[in-house]
Enzyme design. Sequence first.
Site, PDB file in Angstrom:
ATOM      1  N   ASP A   1      -8.335  -2.975   2.912  1.00  0.00           N
ATOM      2  CA  ASP A   1      -8.132  -4.365   3.213  1.00  0.00           C
ATOM      3  C   ASP A   1      -7.791  -5.186   2.039  1.00  0.00           C
ATOM      4  O   ASP A   1      -7.619  -6.614   1.865  1.00  0.00           O
ATOM      5  CB  ASP A   1      -9.512  -4.638   3.751  1.00  0.00           C
ATOM      6  CG  ASP A   1     -10.737  -4.759   2.928  1.00  0.00           C
ATOM      7  OD1 ASP A   1     -10.664  -4.060   1.768  1.00  0.00           O
ATOM      8  OD2 ASP A   1     -11.987  -5.040   3.173  1.00  0.00           O
TER       9      ASP A   1
ATOM     10  N   ASP B   1      -9.212   0.617   6.205  1.00  0.00           N
ATOM     11  CA  ASP B   1     -10.518   0.052   6.055  1.00  0.00           C
ATOM     12  C   ASP B   1     -10.849  -0.875   7.433  1.00  0.00           C
ATOM     13  O   ASP B   1     -10.088  -1.346   8.086  1.00  0.00           O
ATOM     14  CB  ASP B   1     -10.273  -1.062   5.007  1.00  0.00           C
ATOM     15  CG  ASP B   1     -10.602  -0.538   3.589  1.00  0.00           C
ATOM     16  OD1 ASP B   1     -11.663   0.464   3.526  1.00  0.00           O
ATOM     17  OD2 ASP B   1     -10.265  -1.213   2.744  1.00  0.00           O
TER      18      ASP B   1
ATOM     19  N   LYS C   1     -12.796   3.545   6.756  1.00  0.00           N
ATOM     20  CA  LYS C   1     -13.815   3.120   5.532  1.00  0.00           C
ATOM     21  C   LYS C   1     -14.394   2.124   5.727  1.00  0.00           C
ATOM     22  O   LYS C   1     -13.977   0.916   6.256  1.00  0.00           O
ATOM     23  CB  LYS C   1     -12.829   3.364   4.004  1.00  0.00           C
ATOM     24  CG  LYS C   1     -14.029   2.894   3.108  1.00  0.00           C
ATOM     25  CD  LYS C   1     -12.959   3.297   1.737  1.00  0.00           C
ATOM     26  CE  LYS C   1     -12.063   2.131   1.334  1.00  0.00           C
ATOM     27  NZ  LYS C   1     -12.695   0.869   0.888  1.00  0.00           N
TER      28      LYS C   1
ATOM     29  N   GLU D   1     -16.590   2.193  -6.679  1.00  0.00           N
ATOM     30  CA  GLU D   1     -15.834   1.427  -7.220  1.00  0.00           C
ATOM     31  C   GLU D   1     -16.586   0.522  -8.593  1.00  0.00           C
ATOM     32  O   GLU D   1     -17.577   0.189  -8.246  1.00  0.00           O
ATOM     33  CB  GLU D   1     -15.267   0.329  -6.398  1.00  0.00           C
ATOM     34  CG  GLU D   1     -14.257  -0.958  -6.941  1.00  0.00           C
ATOM     35  CD  GLU D   1     -13.534  -1.544  -5.879  1.00  0.00           C
ATOM     36  OE1 GLU D   1     -13.547  -1.386  -4.830  1.00  0.00           O
ATOM     37  OE2 GLU D   1     -12.772  -2.587  -6.374  1.00  0.00           O
TER      38      GLU D   1
HETATM   39  O1  KIV Z   1      -9.139  -2.084  -0.144  1.00  0.00           O
HETATM   40  C1  KIV Z   1      -8.736  -1.409  -1.001  1.00  0.00           C
HETATM   41  O2  KIV Z   1      -7.561  -1.219  -1.509  1.00  0.00           O
HETATM   42  C2  KIV Z   1      -9.880  -0.516  -1.401  1.00  0.00           C
HETATM   43  C3  KIV Z   1      -9.566   0.349  -2.740  1.00  0.00           C
HETATM   44  C4  KIV Z   1      -9.859  -0.563  -4.262  1.00  0.00           C
HETATM   45  C5  KIV Z   1     -10.705   1.544  -2.719  1.00  0.00           C
HETATM   46  O3  KIV Z   1     -10.840  -0.402  -1.077  1.00  0.00           O
END
Ligand code: KIV
Length: 272
Positions: free
Chosen positions: A52, A91, A121, A190
Amino acid sequence: MSKVAKDYTRITTNSLSEMKQRGEKIAMLTAYDFTLAGIVDKAGIDIILVGDSASNVMAGHETTLPITLDQMIYHASGVIRGVERALVVVDLPFGSYQSDSKEALRSAIRIMKEAGAHAVKLEGGSQIKESIVRILQAGIPVMGHLGLTPQSIYKFGTYTVRAKKESEAIQLIEDAKMLEEIGCFGIVLEKIPAKLAAKVAREVNIPIIGIGAGNEVDGQVLVLHDMLGMSTEFSPRFLRRYLDLNKEITEAVRSYALDVKSHDFPNDKEQY
Ligand code: KIV
């Protein structure tokens, strides 16, 4: 119709687990479109995340909150069409899973069905356990995301390192163990202390992928546009830039503009 034999083996959640068992590090990067996803895939990246973070790097928003489920599906569809080997994780955006577990499952199904993703995710631990369980029960692989969770930026107010306090570190370890127990295939950690991330990677059996979480985890993830040096403002300590694409693109675009204005482009060989 017979299928042509492929000279690659598709990455699955099982292959990732095997990589952890044999100590082979997992390389993960984001991608948000067909062309770059194809390049990243052919270069040998194991997991492609349609993050995201598209909200920041593709749409120019300050946070990841504004991006919608429809927009994530649009980005993910292009990525899927460009990828042959990597596992593509998408995501679930802010607002698409927080209300209740049924909404979470509906959103995950849309991502799997409409984009053709391989996994989703979600950010968070115990507070979203019910949603993750429901998604897993539908047969959809889930990756967790703990530590700095950008969708909760307004709760914390900063993007500083998370879980420095002992109580937060204990909670994070509990959450990681819970995510493993309910059946997640991996977890992104993270921006947390490297020692804590190493402990999590030792104590859970599913792959732990770090971003700003040190080297003693099972793999690393970076935002593609950051590691290619397309953005200049974002410079956290954990970011290694492999190219200065901002400079390269600027020079190329300037040269093109000069060639057009000086009547140099197109030349005789560049026309019909
Ligand atoms: O959205 C994203 O790019 C992420 C990464 C930083 C793991 O969740």
